[in-house]
Structure formats: C-alpha cells, structure tokens
Design a protein around this motif. Sequence first.
Motif: not given
Length: 227
Positions: A105-118
């Motif tokens: 819930x605190x990206x990019x400070x904690x972990x990284x999330x990328x958009x679907x299929x990107x």
Amino acid sequence: CSGLLGAQNTLKALRTIVENLPECTNLALIGDGPERAALEKHFENTNTTFMGMMLGDDLAAAYASLDVFVMPSESETLGFVVMEAMASGVPVVAVRAGGLQDILTKTPEVGRLYPSQDYEEAARATAELLTDEAEWTRQRVACRDAVEEWSWMASNRKLRDRQYAAALRRFARNRKIRVVLELVQTRKRLAKFCKTIIDAQWFLQFAAYAVAVGTLLAARSAIDPLG
C-alpha cells in the motif's frame, strides 16, 4: 517466485521479465504444481532453476537467499508468499491486481507494483533493485518493517482497536438514521391519513346531513305519531 505452479499464477510472464534483465540474472521457481512440465519447457535455455516443493528451514533459507521476489499472479486474494518474502527481508515487485494491492500500500517506498501485463515496467523495477544496491538495501528494511503490520498480534490489534470501533460507530450512526427515518415514516402516514380525511370531506358532510335529517324525522315521528 514461490507458490503453486499453476496456470492461474501467470508464471510464464516471468520469462518476458527476465529477458529484459541483466544477462547474469537467475530465476528460481520454488514450489510444484500441475504446470511444472509446461513451465520447464517454457523456460528452456534460460537461467531458471526449478527448486521443487520446499518446507520448513529449507524454504526459509530459500526465501532469505533471494535478491528480489517477483509475483506476476493476477489472481491472488491475499498473497501470503509476498508477505513471506517481505518477512525474509526480500524486496518485492508485484502486479497491481487483487489482494497484492492490499499488502503493498506504500509503493514505491515499500515494494513496487506494475500495471497488469506491463512486463517492461516489471523488468525496469526489478532491474533497478538488482543494480542499485542502496535502493535494494533500503527496500529490504522497508519491506521487513511494513510486513510487521500483518503479524498475528498486529492483525488482532487492528481488528480490536480499529475495525470493531469503526463497526460500532457505523452501528450507532445507522441507529440514529433509523430513528429519523421512522419519524419521517410516521409523519408520512399521519399526512396520508389527514389527506384521506380531507379528500373524503364531502362524504362526511353528506353523512352528517343524512344523520341530521334522520334524527329530525325520528323526532317528529315521536312527537306526532299520526304524522
């Protein structure tokens, strides 16, 4: 990555991600499942190792040996393997989907999330963690600290102190709203009753007139029985 080797976990996408990483990158797939044979064929001629089913201390050591944990599954309802990686001090790169968004819930400070299929963005985020030692070290600590919020004790405190309190506030608010609505409904029923009486005035007036005439005739008959 770690978990069930099933089609629903979109693990074949890891090859696309790895192909956009430095050549020395090695991929480890921990776990077993019905798609293992198909995945082994899919990852032929890549630096991929299938670790198989691992438990206990072996699994804990495998987690702790990872540099980055990449989770491409878009069907995770919670994502325990992501939490296990974070608890092992491993930075996480995951798809922005399902329950993974509730953990990171605190990206990019904690972990990284990328958009679907990107997968290009997934590779970019992974490559940064693999090549930027300072950011990798910071993410290790940040992920480890963040997952403390999901321990059994922390989860129960959150349930007791925040979620129950919020539920009680909603209950009290809804009860007040219900009282107001009941008053409004009572007024509506009273207004409807009054409207019915007003609309029926002509009938009431006729009935009163008929009663008066009937009473008068009855009185005259009583006084002069012969008419």
